[in-house]
Design a protein around this motif. Structure first.
Motif, PDB file in Angstrom:
ATOM      1  N   VAL A   1       1.726  -2.977 -17.135  1.00 25.92           N
ATOM      2  CA  VAL A   1       0.908  -4.279 -17.060  1.00 25.92           C
ATOM      3  C   VAL A   1       1.055  -4.994 -15.788  1.00 25.92           C
ATOM      4  N   THR A   2       2.474  -5.199 -15.505  1.00 26.58           N
ATOM      5  CA  THR A   2       2.831  -5.787 -14.128  1.00 26.58           C
ATOM      6  C   THR A   2       2.560  -4.995 -12.865  1.00 26.58           C
ATOM      7  N   TYR A   3       2.298  -3.612 -13.176  1.00 26.08           N
ATOM      8  CA  TYR A   3       1.942  -2.932 -11.973  1.00 26.08           C
ATOM      9  C   TYR A   3       0.550  -3.037 -11.725  1.00 26.08           C
ATOM     10  N   GLN A   4      -0.341  -3.048 -12.946  1.00 28.31           N
ATOM     11  CA  GLN A   4      -1.900  -2.945 -12.809  1.00 28.31           C
ATOM     12  C   GLN A   4      -2.383  -4.508 -12.303  1.00 28.31           C
ATOM     13  N   TYR A   5      -1.348  -5.510 -12.962  1.00 29.86           N
ATOM     14  CA  TYR A   5      -1.934  -6.727 -12.511  1.00 29.86           C
ATOM     15  C   TYR A   5      -1.735  -6.873 -10.786  1.00 29.86           C
ATOM     16  N   TYR A   6      -0.711  -6.348 -10.370  1.00 30.13           N
ATOM     17  CA  TYR A   6      -0.314  -6.655  -8.841  1.00 30.13           C
ATOM     18  C   TYR A   6      -1.364  -5.657  -8.054  1.00 30.13           C
ATOM     19  N   VAL A   7      -1.686  -4.353  -8.551  1.00 35.77           N
ATOM     20  CA  VAL A   7      -2.717  -3.559  -7.784  1.00 35.77           C
ATOM     21  C   VAL A   7      -4.019  -4.231  -7.974  1.00 35.77           C
ATOM     22  N   GLY A   8      -4.398  -4.740  -9.054  1.00 35.96           N
ATOM     23  CA  GLY A   8      -5.800  -5.532  -8.963  1.00 35.96           C
ATOM     24  C   GLY A   8      -5.596  -6.556  -8.177  1.00 35.96           C
TER      25      GLY A   8
ATOM     26  N   ARG B   1       0.939  -1.251  -0.104  1.00 35.92           N
ATOM     27  CA  ARG B   1       0.167  -0.042  -0.069  1.00 35.92           C
ATOM     28  C   ARG B   1       0.988   1.244   0.131  1.00 35.92           C
ATOM     29  N   ASN B   2       2.134   1.227   0.482  1.00 34.00           N
ATOM     30  CA  ASN B   2       2.997   2.503   0.707  1.00 34.00           C
ATOM     31  C   ASN B   2       3.473   2.700  -0.865  1.00 34.00           C
TER      32      ASN B   2
END
Length: 335
Positions: A145-152, A122-123
């Protein structure tokens, strides 16, 4: 006997209760003759040597696990220092490393997931969404894409299903069409999130990406078939747990119940529904009896979440539903 003890050890490691019970009961016929031909001292010596080896293997495994944990924590510290240096935009343009920050964030995501410390992500998300961070569209597509995958995935664990759908949908649409493994990994989380929001996957999508575990679930939700839902949940339980979506899939049970109760409403064609009718429907759907208190609890949850518009009379054991769309579309409720 050594082979027999090996099989016992394998059954213990695999947590196979049936195989272990059979082996310990000596019903497999694999150890009886050998045991009879040996003295008590010989049996004890062989068992002791094998168990000592198991203890040594267990200690080695724990030691290796500690080493991996320490390595990951060390990597985390180095990456956090690298992130702080790269995020510092107060350097000459030729030395500016800000465009590498999202890659570092993704590596930290991976480490936190492996360490089961997802709350620390979250930080990082706050930093990326902060005003000092470079515009998201400037970064490399694979990093986005990788960032959005993990945030999802993080949003899914936090029950923020709308945001989870948005992020995972972005990852799915922008993932390279040739990366089938990555696209399937995204779908493993996107499909159950969309199901919870009332969106069913197409049969072609399920077939193209070998998501056979969702075939029966979508049919069960659509038809209000509680028995089929329970069967598929039990059949693919280990797979769902391994993927980390079991609890999310379990929440779909409420949608199955909603559609089952909607059938009762359509059959009765009345806005005053007796709770006994729901009890009969559940008996037919599950093959067992459900007491009235549990049925009232289910209906209360359905009303609270907006899946049913109406109110319930505890004394009269009646559900009074709205005359205007008593069972709103799941998509409308979720939005």
């Amino acid at each position: 006997l050594a082979a027999y003890v090996d099989r016992v050890g394998s059954a213990l490691a695999a947590k196979n209760g049936d195989a272990l019970a059979q082996l310990l009961g000596l019903t497999a016929g694999c150890a009886t003759v050998e045991l009879r031909s040996m003295s008590v001292e010989q049996v004890g010596h062989v068992c002791q040597s094998k168990l000592s080896r198991f203890d040594a293997d267990h200690e080695a495994s724990e030691k290796a696990g500690d080493e991996v944990h320490d390595s990951l924590r060390s990597a985390e510290q180095h990456l956090k220092k690298g992130f702080a240096m790269a995020a510092n935009g107060r350097v000459p343009a030729e030395h500016n490393k800000q465009m590498g920050t999202l890659f570092i964030v993704n590596q930290l995501f991976k480490i936190y997931f492996k360490l089961n410390m997802i709350h620390l992500c979250r930080n990082l998300i706050r930093a990326v969404e902060g005003p000092a961070f470079p515009p998201f569209e400037r970064f490399n597509k694979s990093d986005k894409v990788t960032y959005q995958y993990y945030v999802g995935r993080i949003s899914m664990f936090e029950d923020q299903y709308q945001k989870a759908e948005t992020c995972l949908d972005y990852a799915w649409k922008h993932c390279h069409r040739g990366k089938l493994r990555n696209k399937r990994m995204i779908l493993q989380f996107l499909v159950p999130v969309k199901l919870l929001l009332g969106v069913m996957p197409s049969p072609k999508l399920v077939a193209d990406y070998a998501l056979e575990e969702y075939t029966g679930l979508t049919d069960a939700i659509r038809d209000g078939n509680l028995r089929l839902f329970t069967e598929y949940l039990s059949k693919y339980q280990d797979k769902f747990i391994q993927q980390g979506v079991y609890l999310l899939i379990e929440k779909l049970r409420l949608l199955v119940l909603r559609n089952l109760f909607k059938k009762v409403y359509l059959i009765q064609q009345s806005h005053q529904l007796h709770l006994e009718d729901f009890q009969v429907a559940l008996r037919f759907a599950t093959g067992g009896d459900m007491d009235m208190d549990e049925i009232e609890c289910i209906l209360t949850n359905l009303i609270f979440k907006g899946y049913i518009k109406g109110y319930m009379s505890h004394t009269k054991k009646i559900l009074v539903v709205s005359k205007a769309q008593p069972f709103p579309l799941i998509v409308d409720v979720s939005s």
